[in-house]
Write a protein that holds these residues in place. Structure first.
Motif, PDB file in Angstrom:
ATOM      1  N   ARG A  75      35.362 114.371  10.219  1.00 53.46           N
ATOM      2  CA  ARG A  75      35.467 112.902  10.141  1.00 53.46           C
ATOM      3  C   ARG A  75      36.815 112.435  10.712  1.00 53.46           C
ATOM      4  N   LYS A  76      37.881 113.112  10.341  1.00 47.08           N
ATOM      5  CA  LYS A  76      39.218 112.722  10.791  1.00 47.08           C
ATOM      6  C   LYS A  76      39.320 112.804  12.322  1.00 47.08           C
ATOM      7  N   GLN A  77      38.755 113.886  12.889  1.00 47.97           N
ATOM      8  CA  GLN A  77      38.807 114.062  14.352  1.00 47.97           C
ATOM      9  C   GLN A  77      38.013 112.972  15.065  1.00 47.97           C
ATOM     10  N   ALA A 135      35.155 117.111  23.293  1.00 46.51           N
ATOM     11  CA  ALA A 135      34.694 117.782  22.067  1.00 46.51           C
ATOM     12  C   ALA A 135      35.796 118.725  21.597  1.00 46.51           C
ATOM     13  N   SER A 136      36.430 118.357  20.504  1.00 44.88           N
ATOM     14  CA  SER A 136      37.598 119.128  20.061  1.00 44.88           C
ATOM     15  C   SER A 136      37.367 119.873  18.752  1.00 44.88           C
ATOM     16  N   ALA A 157      43.153 117.502  23.792  1.00 45.71           N
ATOM     17  CA  ALA A 157      43.408 117.769  22.368  1.00 45.71           C
ATOM     18  C   ALA A 157      43.190 119.243  22.035  1.00 45.71           C
ATOM     19  N   ALA A 158      43.986 119.737  21.077  1.00 47.42           N
ATOM     20  CA  ALA A 158      43.789 121.114  20.603  1.00 47.42           C
ATOM     21  C   ALA A 158      42.451 121.214  19.877  1.00 47.42           C
TER      22      ALA A 158
END
Length: 791
Positions: free
Chosen positions: A568-570, A653-654, A681-682
């Motif tokens: 959710r955070k991502q 897609a991270s 993004a990592a």
């Protein structure tokens, strides 16, 4: 010329019908067939073939349709020249006709074996058993130890146990499905009941007073010992012994183990003497192998091996047969390599302007590993010799870019390139990306998919006219109606999803194209050198600068909420997520499936976001449409099976959650993880697993501790062995009767070494001790060799 049976000749004719280039056999198809016909048949039969023999002499000058007609006529004539129906006069050396009456040989159809009628022949055919040879080499799947014969009073109800007694009574018990036969046996210490489900015929065999031995899984039920899963053997006064170790074979509906064993016994008793010792005597002595006939009989009728040795495939009998099969395989690959080395092709341009333009437009520079492999490929392409190269590289190492550079060099030399990938999703993705990259350079790119439609027909016509430079596709590329007039390079992505046969079929599309095979499945170099002995090997062992590492976390399934809170955070930060499940829908096993997880996420933790599911059963068009939407950012979370394992590239897609991660092998988990962290993004990969075993816990620990694919491969090999590590078996590897390149890789390495020694001393296998090796290579592997049989 070594004797060649008619069945093989018909196969060679079939191959020539596909090619029509006189190259299906080394030295020329027409020369081979003319020689075979004159040696095989008597003068009378040759007179009937005279017009066909004359046409064979002029074969190269015939039009394609004339060649097809000639091959059809020869095929029909050969089939009519059969002793089966009293055909034309044949020489005494002919191998055709009903063999049992004339002479025994291993190519005898099973229908001539005593007790095999048309119905049984069909059942054997379902198991791939067509000839006596197939029967002799149809080895057991595993072996069962009946154990020591024990008194009934000492039965424990644990595992497979054996008793011996006398039938005391028979009865029929009423059940919902009708009367059930029960046979009672006593031995003076107690009684046991045989529960005969669907075995009413035993009433006639195990009559009252018959002495019998029974082996099975006994259980204590309502005050009596009972067994429903059992073997039996009625004993007579002269025979009080039975074999303790029982071979267990693969079966098919309507074929019992006893019946199959009786047919195999007949073949052993009547045809085993026809099996030749292929290995040179010096090798048999050096490795202390059992003679081949002894080894075959031991595998079917164990008498000198323990059940442990047999089931671990390490009995002396196993080692002898496995080694021989691998030696023949290794020799065939090395011979193929020798032949390729002398085959000349027009060199490609050495300083390609097209490649220079392409590299100048890239927003980054190649890694040193990419530069090294590009240099190795360039040396192959400009040498005037055929390239056969395997490029290994971890996920995200840039193998596809290396292959694209090779493709441009070949295209700049005026030839076409076929790029074969395992899934339509990946084909579509490559097509869109390559088209964007190459259209401004004037490179014409085409996408060939399965099915039939107007667009596909038009594309096939463009390929045929040479108007497409780079063709991307799946198995559709090897369809027979697709012709490449100037195919210069074949690229095969993810080799473990294809195989030798498909590779060879694609190569038939041109005179002989260069071959570049790519795999992200790290294979230990020693295994790669033997399994792909016909290929040179390059390794891309460095990831591009700026490629961020993927962090991996492990939670139990009870901690799902922790995983999806991170997802959710991502997503709230503008990223996208994959959720991978081992199953599509609910099954008996309690494992996560795409359907339920999609509904769960839509109704709970991620209900605010756009969620879709994708799996292999969806129509191709629907899968493409979903991937296009995901790629555009119109989908936040994609719930998928491992269909997304190979090659999918969504930079935004991270994060990835893998449900029931314990259900996947380490190599597959690593492939899946490689789909994320490909953008700015990592990446974050979360493993949800019920790791109840030490091995499962160890796998999760390895995934958390490293993202080095080669280290993961080594750990997986150590934990589970090669067969399990590769997950998908090597499709299309020339069929072995017993050997398995992954399970038996240490024997494969030994055989590879011996093959090298043999060819160093006798490159053309002309020595007397190698004569049978040469003949068997032609018989077993001739169709996999580039130019037909070993001359």
């Amino acid at each position: 010329m070594e004797k060649v049976n008619k069945e093989l000749v018909l196969k060679i004719i079939e191959r020539e019908k596909q090619r029509l280039d006189n190259l299906s056999v080394f030295g020329g198809f027409n020369s081979f067939l003319s020689n075979w016909l004159t040696q095989q048949y008597s003068q009378g039969a040759q007179e009937a073939l005279s017009s066909l023999l004359e046409n064979l002499e002029d074969y190269d000058s015939l039009a394609l349709e004339e060649k097809r007609k000639l091959l059809q006529d020869i095929e029909e004539k050969l089939k009519s020249l059969s002793g089966d129906d009293g055909g034309d006069d044949l020489s005494a050396e002919s191998t055709v006709g009903p063999p049992l009456e004339k002479k025994k040989n291993l190519s005898t159809p099973v229908r001539y074996i005593k007790g095999v009628g048309p119905a049984l022949e069909k059942k054997l055919d379902r198991l791939g058993i067509k000839t006596v040879e197939d029967l002799l080499f149809f080895f057991p799947r595993y072996y069962r130890d009946r154990g020591e014969v024990k008194p009934i009073s000492r039965l424990r109800g644990e595992g497979w146990e054996t008793i011996q007694g006398v039938v005391t009574s028979q009865s029929r018990v009423a059940t919902r499905r009708g009367p059930l036969l029960k046979i009672t046996i006593g031995d003076g210490t107690g009684k046991a009941n045989l529960v005969c489900f669907n075995r009413n015929y035993l009433a006639k065999i195990l009559r009252k007073g018959v002495k019998v031995q029974v082996s099975g899984n006994f259980r204590w039920s309502f005050g009596n010992w009972e067994v429903a899963d059992f073997d039996y053997q009625a004993m007579n006064r002269e025979d009080s012994n039975w074999d303790r170790i029982v071979p267990i074979y693969s079966l098919t509906e309507g074929l019992s183990l006893k019946k199959l064993q009786s047919i195999i016994d007949y073949a052993l008793d009547n045809f085993l003497g026809e099996v030749e010792e292929i290995l040179p005597p010096s090798l048999v002595t050096k490795h202390n192998f059992l003679p081949k006939r002894v080894a075959i009989e031991e595998l079917h009728r164990p008498s000198r091996s323990s059940v442990g040795e047999l089931n671990s495939r390490r009995s002396r009998a196993h080692l002898a047969i496995i080694f021989e099969e691998f030696l023949l395989f290794a020799l065939s690959l090395k011979i193929r390599r020798q032949e390729l080395a002398i085959y000349e092709v027009p060199p490609c341009v050495s300083d390609s302007a097209l490649v220079k333009k392409f590299l100048a437009r890239l927003p980054f520079t190649l890694t040193s590993a990419q530069e090294r492999v590009v240099k190795e490929i360039n040396e192959d392409l400009v040498s005037g010799r055929l390239m056969n190269r395997l490029v290994q590289g971890d996920v995200g190492s840039g193998k596809t870019l290396v292959a694209l550079i090779a493709a441009l060099q070949v295209i700049d030399s005026g030839r076409q390139v076929a790029f074969m990938v395992p899934t339509e999703i990946l084909a579509e993705q490559h097509y869109n990306r390559f088209k964007d990259l190459l259209s401004s350079l004037g490179v014409r790119v085409g996408l060939l998919k399965g099915g039939t439609n107007k667009e596909k027909k038009e594309l096939i016509e463009e390929i045929k006219k040479g108007e497409i430079d780079l063709v991307i596709g799946t198995h559709a590329l090897i369809e027979e109606n697709i012709t490449f007039p100037r195919l210069g390079l074949t690229i095969v992505d993810e080799q473990h999803r294809f195989g030798v046969l498909q590779r060879a079929k694609l190569k038939e599309k041109a005179s002989i194209p260069h071959l570049l095979v790519m795999t992200a499945t790290p294979i230990p170099r020693t295994l790669a050198l033997t399994l792909y002995g016909d290929l040179d090997i390059s390794v891309v062992d460095e990831k591009p600068a700026g490629r961020k590492p993927v962090t991996t976390l492990y939670f139990s399934l009870k901690e799902r909420f922790k995983a999806y809170n991170r997802v959710r955070k991502q997503i709230e930060e503008g990223r996208q997520a994959f959720v991978v499940c081992p199953a599509i829908e609910e099954s008996e096993a309690e494992i996560s499936n795409v359907t339920e997880v999609t509904e769960l996420l839509r109704s709970s933790w991620l209900s605010d976001f756009r969620i879709e599911m994708i799996h292999g059963r969806l129509p191709s068009r629907e899968k493409e449409e979903i991937m296009e939407r995901f790629s555009r950012g119109d989908i936040d979370v994609l719930v998928a099976t491992s269909v997304i394992e190979v090659g999918i590239d969504i930079p935004n897609a991270s994060v990835m959650v893998i449900e029931n991660a314990e259900r996947f092998g380490l190599a597959q988990l690593h492939q899946l993880r490689g789909r994320i962290g490909r953008g700015e993004a990592a990446g974050l990969c979360i493993l949800l697993a019920e790791a109840h075993t030490e091995e499962a816990r160890r796998r999760m620990e390895i995934m958390v501790s490293t993202d080095d694919g080669f280290r993961i491969a080594e750990e997986d090999l150590r934990l589970r062995g090669p067969g399990e590590f590769y997950g998908v078996r090597q499709h299309g590897v020339p069929e072995f009767h017993l050997a398995d390149p992954f399970e038996d890789w240490s024997i494969l390495e030994r055989a590879n070494e011996e093959a090298r020694f043999i060819l160093d001393e006798d490159p053309e296998l002309k020595r007397e001790e190698n004569r049978l090796l040469k003949r068997e290579i032609n018989r077993r592997f001739g169709r996999y060799l580039e130019f037909g049989e070993v001359s």
